[in-house]
Design an enzyme around this catalytic site. Sequence first.
Site, PDB file in Angstrom:
ATOM      1  N   ASP A   1       0.869  -1.166   0.000  1.00 34.23           N
ATOM      2  CA  ASP A   1       0.000   0.000   0.000  1.00 34.23           C
ATOM      3  C   ASP A   1       0.916   1.230   0.000  1.00 34.23           C
ATOM      4  OD1 ASP A   1      -2.292   1.711   0.473  1.00 34.23           O
ATOM      5  OD2 ASP A   1      -1.613   1.817   2.549  1.00 34.23           O
TER       6      ASP A   1
ATOM      7  N   ASP B   1      -7.045  -2.015   3.228  1.00 31.80           N
ATOM      8  CA  ASP B   1      -6.061  -3.042   2.851  1.00 31.80           C
ATOM      9  C   ASP B   1      -6.435  -4.435   3.335  1.00 31.80           C
ATOM     10  OD1 ASP B   1      -4.301  -1.102   1.711  1.00 31.80           O
ATOM     11  OD2 ASP B   1      -3.626  -0.575   3.718  1.00 31.80           O
TER      12      ASP B   1
END
Length: 569
Positions: free
Chosen positions: A243, A454
Amino acid sequence: MEIFFFFFYNHLTTAALVRFYVGSYHALRRRSANMDVLVALGTNAAYFYSVYILIKALTSDTFQGQDFFETRQSYVNESMITGEAKPVDKSPGDKVIGGTINENGCLLIKATHVGSDTALSQIVQLVETAQLAKAPVQKLADHISRVFVPLVVVAAFLTWMGWFVPGEVGLYPRHWIPKAMNAFELALQFAISVLVVACPCALGLATPTAVMVASGMGASQGVLIKGGDALEKAHKVKVVVFDKTGTLTVGKPVVVSAVLFSDFTMEEFYDMTIAVESSSEHPLAKAVVKHAKKLRKKFGSNDEEVPDVKDFEVQVGAGVSGKVGERTVLVGNKRLMHACNVPLSSEVERYMSENEILARTCVLVSIDGKIAGAYSVTDPLKPEAKRVISFLHSMGISSIIATGDNLATATAIANEVGIDEVFAETDPLGKADKVKELQMKGMTVAMVGDGINDSPALVAADVGMAIGAGTDVAIEAADIVLVKNSLEDVITAIDLSRKTMSRIRLNYIWALGYNILGMPVAAGVLYPFTGIRLPPWLAGACMAASSISVVSSSLLLQLYKKPLNVQCI
């Protein structure tokens, strides 16, 4: 509570208007006028005048007028879903997500999904489903035991037959059989010794002892490993998906530069900026105000003194405006300047282009219709990011960015740290789909993230790694938690897994080798030549020694050190 308040407020407003209209109707029927009539006239006059303005504007290319429709145009911080701190512009008809934060104005919200149908609930359900769908790792010891144990039983039976039958028919001397014992008993002792010395206790200890020691070492190094499955899978990782915001970057916008484009002084420039931006809740505004107050101290100003601002207004998705004294100040992006007919010089355009290439956001400041200066704002990379990506490459592991941010910013970050591939402008399910796509190509994938957005990708990955400062949902979904929030621990987790698997393989080789060498001795191969045999009690002691040797081998993992290149700063 917030949604209910807006709905309740709007309901009260509508109900009040209806009451005024009913009251004015009854008053007019009585040929009288009261306050209800005045309210009804005022509201209807504004409404129908606005309709007239709207129709005239649609039928004329040159007409410009001001309508009085009540509008609500806000920006919403959706970082819990997208992972990006920059608020998203919301206009009438746009979708919003429950649990996200409205950062300006008033929103009238219609609930279209509730309970298990909400975005957050669907993410949680996806996490739970993915966790349940994970197949248990097949332990190497189980496979070995399925073959080894039957072979030992057969070997023990053959040992018994090999000593009993020849002893009964006299194929070996009678004095080989100890006193007070017959051929059957001698053969049975040899068979029992084979079973005892070949007992796969050491084989059973090879994995759990190594995992236990490695997990403890990982925790001491800031890597919390949730069980042996994660530790075993990590050594196979061939690609790491990162990420961006809060993982590769710090997650807090900061101003990296401020420039003047006019004859205003820096002190005036900072004062005007602070006055207007102090009333904004936007993350970029907070970063700008912090920077301006810090540098304003150089001019002897008190950072607690904020000039008064009047007519403050938020220009949704563009910036803010207000009057400081007699001056009109605009602070925002290019869109705001164009909307307010503020010209941008070639120098300003060049400054913006140079910063956009570096994935920085430019905040322009206009004073009285002229660009006074600009701030360059960035979300800085973590200092170890580039070094970690480089070390991953040296380990034969490729890297990918998966982010909800725009492609230009993600590409700039990737180029700066050396990441191989960019996957930008994606939602939480898109990240999970990218992970699955890589897995379908035969790759073992690790995902590193910190937010709720996420979590689907974290559970979809073979190894999910959560930043310790991340959300509880991400930490719960992950297989490994990087407690110290350092990307260096991604390397530590993978390297520790590789070292542990090597130690487990060594334990297996030692345990099997010990048993394979001990079984012939227990079966009496040396007895005819040396008179040495291994009685059951001594075979048991040898078996215990095998277990001790495997445990000692696993304990050597306590000497584990991080890779030297990762420790260097």
